[in-house]
Design an enzyme around this catalytic site. Structure first.
Site, PDB file in Angstrom:
ATOM      1  N   GLY A 257      27.700  29.297  32.876  1.00  0.00           N
ATOM      2  CA  GLY A 257      28.016  29.043  31.514  1.00  0.00           C
ATOM      3  C   GLY A 257      27.645  27.484  31.293  1.00  0.00           C
ATOM      4  O   GLY A 257      27.205  27.296  30.100  1.00  0.00           O
ATOM      5  N   CYS A 367      -0.437  35.231  18.878  1.00  0.00           N
ATOM      6  CA  CYS A 367      -0.428  35.799  17.512  1.00  0.00           C
ATOM      7  C   CYS A 367       0.712  35.929  17.045  1.00  0.00           C
ATOM      8  O   CYS A 367       1.216  37.148  16.572  1.00  0.00           O
ATOM      9  CB  CYS A 367      -1.633  36.809  17.506  1.00  0.00           C
ATOM     10  SG  CYS A 367      -3.168  36.273  17.958  1.00  0.00           S
ATOM     11  N   GLU A 368       1.424  34.953  16.771  1.00  0.00           N
ATOM     12  CA  GLU A 368       2.933  35.024  16.295  1.00  0.00           C
ATOM     13  C   GLU A 368       3.176  33.727  15.693  1.00  0.00           C
ATOM     14  O   GLU A 368       3.164  32.663  16.282  1.00  0.00           O
ATOM     15  CB  GLU A 368       3.730  35.476  17.204  1.00  0.00           C
ATOM     16  CG  GLU A 368       5.225  35.832  16.726  1.00  0.00           C
ATOM     17  CD  GLU A 368       6.239  36.947  17.471  1.00  0.00           C
ATOM     18  OE1 GLU A 368       5.519  37.609  17.929  1.00  0.00           O
ATOM     19  OE2 GLU A 368       7.288  36.667  17.200  1.00  0.00           O
TER      20      GLU A 368
HETATM   21  N1  LLP Z   1      27.272  35.153  35.528  1.00  0.00           N
HETATM   22  C1  LLP Z   1      27.201  36.133  34.941  1.00  0.00           C
HETATM   23  C2  LLP Z   1      27.565  37.378  35.143  1.00  0.00           C
HETATM   24  C3  LLP Z   1      25.973  36.182  34.074  1.00  0.00           C
HETATM   25  O1  LLP Z   1      25.794  37.126  33.214  1.00  0.00           O
HETATM   26  C4  LLP Z   1      25.264  34.868  33.681  1.00  0.00           C
HETATM   27  C5  LLP Z   1      24.037  34.819  32.823  1.00  0.00           C
HETATM   28  C6  LLP Z   1      25.494  33.816  34.587  1.00  0.00           C
HETATM   29  C7  LLP Z   1      26.544  34.059  35.729  1.00  0.00           C
HETATM   30  C8  LLP Z   1      24.791  32.627  34.400  1.00  0.00           C
HETATM   31  O2  LLP Z   1      24.984  31.792  33.321  1.00  0.00           O
HETATM   32  P1  LLP Z   1      24.426  30.487  33.204  1.00  0.00           P
HETATM   33  O3  LLP Z   1      25.234  29.538  33.919  1.00  0.00           O
HETATM   34  O4  LLP Z   1      22.977  30.220  33.561  1.00  0.00           O
HETATM   35  O5  LLP Z   1      24.532  30.069  31.729  1.00  0.00           O
HETATM   36  N2  LLP Z   1      18.514  34.201  28.486  1.00  0.00           N
HETATM   37  C9  LLP Z   1      19.548  33.286  28.082  1.00  0.00           C
HETATM   38  C10 LLP Z   1      20.746  33.270  29.334  1.00  0.00           C
HETATM   39  C11 LLP Z   1      21.165  34.455  29.391  1.00  0.00           C
HETATM   40  C12 LLP Z   1      22.401  34.403  30.522  1.00  0.00           C
HETATM   41  C13 LLP Z   1      23.043  35.848  30.971  1.00  0.00           C
HETATM   42  N3  LLP Z   1      23.710  35.813  31.994  1.00  0.00           N
HETATM   43  C14 LLP Z   1      18.963  31.763  27.832  1.00  0.00           C
HETATM   44  O6  LLP Z   1      17.813  31.770  27.845  1.00  0.00           O
HETATM   45  O7  LLP Z   1      19.753  30.992  27.489  1.00  0.00           O
END
Ligand code: LLP
Length: 415
Positions: A257, A367-368
């Site tokens: 997170g 194209c968006e």
């Molecule tokens: N653990 C679990 C169970 C998760 O679902 C995620 C991310 C993480 C760890 C790692 O999160 P991080 O530390 O990278 O924030 N597409 C989105 C992010 C989706 C993340 C989904 N899960 C973006 O581009 O910001």
């Protein structure tokens, strides 16, 4: 004065951007554009910093499960694997890739959602991989898979609970609580009152529960810290309850997170205070756990990657100025096109800090209308042939890129 985004990877000398020791425009010349450039040095310095903030505060073991969804590039996985990380995988494909680059099965935690018998069949083949249970209803499929193909296999599990508190930079990335900020029901985790029953059921199905997990969401900033602390308190309370019911826990997993700084006035999440808080609270609680786990994705790789693009021409239309570049967001850095809240700083590699600035929209070749890397950003007026760098492109960029418009996904290099 140093620019706020300079780090072990990105440096400025005489107004020019350097990637480690190499001039960015030369890298672009040598490899062509668009191009993802990742830095081993920056990844390792992120990893070291994260380890340090925890090991300074606790003698418990720390396991860093790299959330490989952020960037499953084999080179990056190898760097992290060689430096002691574990893997958070969310699909059989990710598990296979982690094994392929050399992670042992025992270092993989599998956290699926909407899992199928086919998924579980592939995962259970890897004895030692821990299965993180996202839903009580998943147990039935797990039991069926085990009984059908893997009789007598010991399967280690943890329970992903939903602590009722979710935090993310966009409602789309909030992964706990009942509904996200936009009113979307949150699909993840086991609700509070079912956690103990799920531990009991897991045991009666013959699985071996050893951990409790939560992931609140992605993209925290400083102002989220109070809420995050509440969620830390909640998982510790829940773990105490689990122990009191007679289940022994080896680890508590706090998820990911936290992340790097994406834009100038972003107050970053205080990782040191967070680690200190977790370690102190665990110590005060008297929990019997041996291990603290975290699952960073973007923290490790976000600011260790950039995308280099070339300006094909400058277009002026109805008072708007567009730098029209040779890549599409969906094919490379899709975050600004997907999330209204996403913000990637963009710089001109050959003129980083000019006095003469204009409001530029950096537009892609798709194209968006939403195919924009940066909207009306203040930057030196680029000209045809200039190379721009889209920063913080190491996480959730290549991994979410598509071939929309039948455009290629850029190559990647690690320096
Ligand atoms: N653990 C679990 C169970 C998760 O679902 C995620 C991310 C993480 C760890 C790692 O999160 P991080 O530390 O990278 O924030 N597409 C989105 C992010 C989706 C993340 C989904 N899960 C973006 O581009 O910001």
């Amino acid at each position: 004065m140093m620019n706020w985004w300079e780090n072990d990877f990105l440096k400025v000398k005489n107004q020019k951007l350097y990637l480690d020791e190499k001039e960015a425009t030369e890298v672009a010349e040598e490899y062509g554009t668009p191009l993802f450039v990742y830095s081993k040095r920056q990844i390792l310095s992120n990893l070291k910093r994260l380890l340090q903030v925890f090991t300074d505060k606790t003698s418990l073991e720390l396991k860093i499960y790299y959330a490989m969804k952020a960037n499953p590039s084999p080179g990056i996985l190898k760097i992290l694997g060689e430096n002691g990380t574990y893997i958070d995988a969310v699909s059989p494909g990710e598990v296979d890739m982690a094994l392929h680059v050399g992670f042992p099965r025992k270092k993989i935690l599998y956290t699926g959602t909407s899992v199928s018998l086919e998924d579980l069949h592939q995962i259970f083949k890897q004895e030692g991989t821990i299965v993180n249970i996202d839903a009580e209803e998943q147990l039935e499929l797990m039991k069926e898979t085990r009984d059908r193909w893997f009789k007598n296999k010991k399967i280690l599990v943890s329970i992903r609970w939903n602590p009722g508190i979710g935090i993310g930079f966009s409602p789309k990335t909030v992964t706990a609580g009942i509904k996200s900020g936009s009113g979307m029901p949150v699909k993840f985790g086991v609700e509070e009152k079912r956690v103990i029953p799920v531990f009991q059921e897991a045991i009666s199905c013959g699985f071996v529960p050893i951990g409790l997990h939560q992931h609140l969401g992605s993209g925290w900033i400083r102002k989220d810290f109070e809420k995050v602390k509440c969620a830390v308190d909640k998982i510790i309370q829940m773990a105490l309850k689990v122990e009191k019911e007679g289940f022994s826990l080896e680890f508590l997993d706090f998820g990911g997170g936290f992340g790097p700084k994406y834009y100038l006035d972003q107050e970053i999440f205080p990782i040191k205070e967070y680690a200190e808080y977790i370690c102190r609270k665990i110590e005060e609680s008297g929990l019997q756990i041996k291990t603290i786990a975290v699952e960073p994705g973007r923290y490790l790789v976000g600011d260790a990657g950039i995308l280099l693009v070339k300006v094909e021409y400058l277009k002026k239309n109805y008072g708007n100025i567009f730098a029209c570049v040779n890549a599409g967001t969906f094919n490379s850095v899709p975050r600004p096109a997907i999330y209204a809240e996403a913000n990637h700083h963009i710089i001109n590699c050959s003129e980083v800090n000019s006095e003469k600035k204009a409001k530029i929209t950096v537009a892609g070749n798709l194209c968006e209308t939403g195919d924009v890397f940066g909207k009306e950003i203040e930057m030196p007026l680029p000209k045809r042939g200039d190379i721009l760098a889209v920063l913080c492109a190491g996480a959730y960029c290549r991994s979410m890129a598509s071939n929309f418009n039948l455009r290629d996904i850029p190559e990647e290099i690690i320096i």
